[in-house]
Scaffold this active site. Structure first.
Site, mmCIF file in Angstrom:
data_model
loop_
_atom_site.group_PDB
_atom_site.id
_atom_site.type_symbol
_atom_site.label_atom_id
_atom_site.label_comp_id
_atom_site.label_asym_id
_atom_site.label_seq_id
_atom_site.Cartn_x
_atom_site.Cartn_y
_atom_site.Cartn_z
ATOM 1 N N TYR A 1 0.506 -1.701 -0.247
ATOM 2 C CA TYR A 1 0.260 0.333 -0.332
ATOM 3 C C TYR A 1 0.566 1.047 0.424
ATOM 4 C CZ TYR A 1 -3.684 3.178 2.111
ATOM 5 O OH TYR A 1 -4.350 4.387 1.694
ATOM 6 N N LYS B 1 0.898 3.912 -3.155
ATOM 7 C CA LYS B 1 0.667 5.472 -2.938
ATOM 8 C C LYS B 1 1.439 6.090 -3.197
ATOM 9 C CE LYS B 1 -3.621 5.459 -1.758
ATOM 10 N NZ LYS B 1 -4.865 5.683 -2.727
#
Lengths: 231, 231
Positions: free
Chosen positions: B138, B142
């Site tokens: 993640y 991002k």
């Protein structure tokens, strides 16, 4: 020493494999093609990240029977383009595969096969600390590698106890390919690949020579002199 | 106004589609599933980034016959794990698809179909400005979106003249899913989805209300009050 080179058949990877073999280290090359200089080869296969990772993990589990002192991920490549470029998607996909996939698989292999106190190196790029409009896919992929480095350096990142990750940010390496395509460039600002070999050797043999865990290490050559700076 | 919502059938995306329709805007939803509230739907198909992008570009070229005032990419998801986690590779792959692929395709569509002076929003996450050892895939995905934002904001990034990109960094949205799985949390620190709808409406209708081009905009709610801060 027992080490693995992800991208061991590339320009920098081959230099590393030769250098480590000249020191009589045990070397595993992980690449799309075999490197006959290496002690053992893992040939990367699979069209997806999951397939490639499963294949590499399986091969490494068979071939790497003792823990590794270091894993160096020097796989990579370059392709440019802004968001309106006709090859924007294709090039971004390639950059993600060449930089993010290889780094993520390296992190996974390092988590399982590195010794306590071992070394993992990843490869970033200094321009990608900012926006890179003319090479958007390259930029976002290297930015992902930089952040991955920060995560791996944290307690709980999954690397073995005391292991250290360093992300190198070379500017321009003096490779045959770069000599060919940038023939008129100033060679006194190119970093010799032997510098990287020696630096990795030092970091592997002497943990006190490493930069802080998670460091992004800029490698800059000026007037034929190379310096390491943590950014 | 004519707008597109990438992720238009998700929790936040559905809220946006409803909100814009209540204002009588023309709305294109781009998602894995149709959103019947939207004027037109592009249903994402394809197993690879190139296939998905080719399909979305082809459908958008047919359905979106006039330039767009805004494209909001609110697709995403969450999966955790450190580098030694058994699902590390699988989860990282999913995060790359949900965050990087959708953002990259959005950038490509925006480059072709946004009006001059139009708006592109992407979705980042504040924790990923640093290492995120418990959610490595993640975090790196991002981080890639944050750097993509910086590239797109530069002259030559490929967006139409005067177009602006804003990357929102919400902390925790008050979604039904989050209410279900974090039932005991403090709801006065959740950002209402209506705040995002209103903020996007404002940015779309009044370009002077936008933050600087390329801004990473932290959206933080405390004591039921929400603030936007450029990081």
């Amino acid at each position: 020493m027992r080490v693995a080179v992800y991208g061991g058949k590339g320009a920098l990877g081959s230099t590393l494999v030769n250098h480590f073999k000249s020191k009589d280290w045990w070397v595993c090359s992980i690449d799309l093609r075999e490197n006959p200089e290496a002690d053992v080869n893992v040939v990367v296969k699979g069209a997806t990240l999951e397939e490639q990772a499963a294949h590499v993990n399986k091969e490494v589990a068979t071939l790497v029977t003792e823990k590794l002192d270091a894993l160096y991920c020097v796989a990579g490549g370059w392709a440019g383009g802004d968001a309106s470029h006709e090859n924007f998607i294709k090039n971004t996909d390639l950059m993600m595969k060449q930089s993010i996939w290889t780094s993520v698989i390296s992190a996974n292999v390092a988590a399982k096969h590195l010794k306590e106190g071992g070394l993992l190196t990843l490869t970033g790029a200094e321009p990608c600390l900012e926006g890179t409009h003319f090479m958007i896919g390259y930029g976002l992929s290297k930015a992902a590698v930089h952040q991955l480095t920060a995560s791996l350096a944290q307690k709980g990142g999954g690397l073995p106890e005391g292991a250290v990750v360093q992300c190198i940010l070379p500017k321009t390496l003096d490779t045959p390919m770069n000599r060919k395509f940038m023939a008129n460039a100033d060679f006194t600002t190119r970093t010799p690949m032997s510098y990287i070999s020696e630096m990795f050797t030092k970091w592997t043999e002497d943990p006190s020579s490493r930069h802080p865990n998670g460091a992004l290490v800029k490698i800059l050559t000026e007037n034929s002199e190379t310096k390491e700076t943590v950014v």
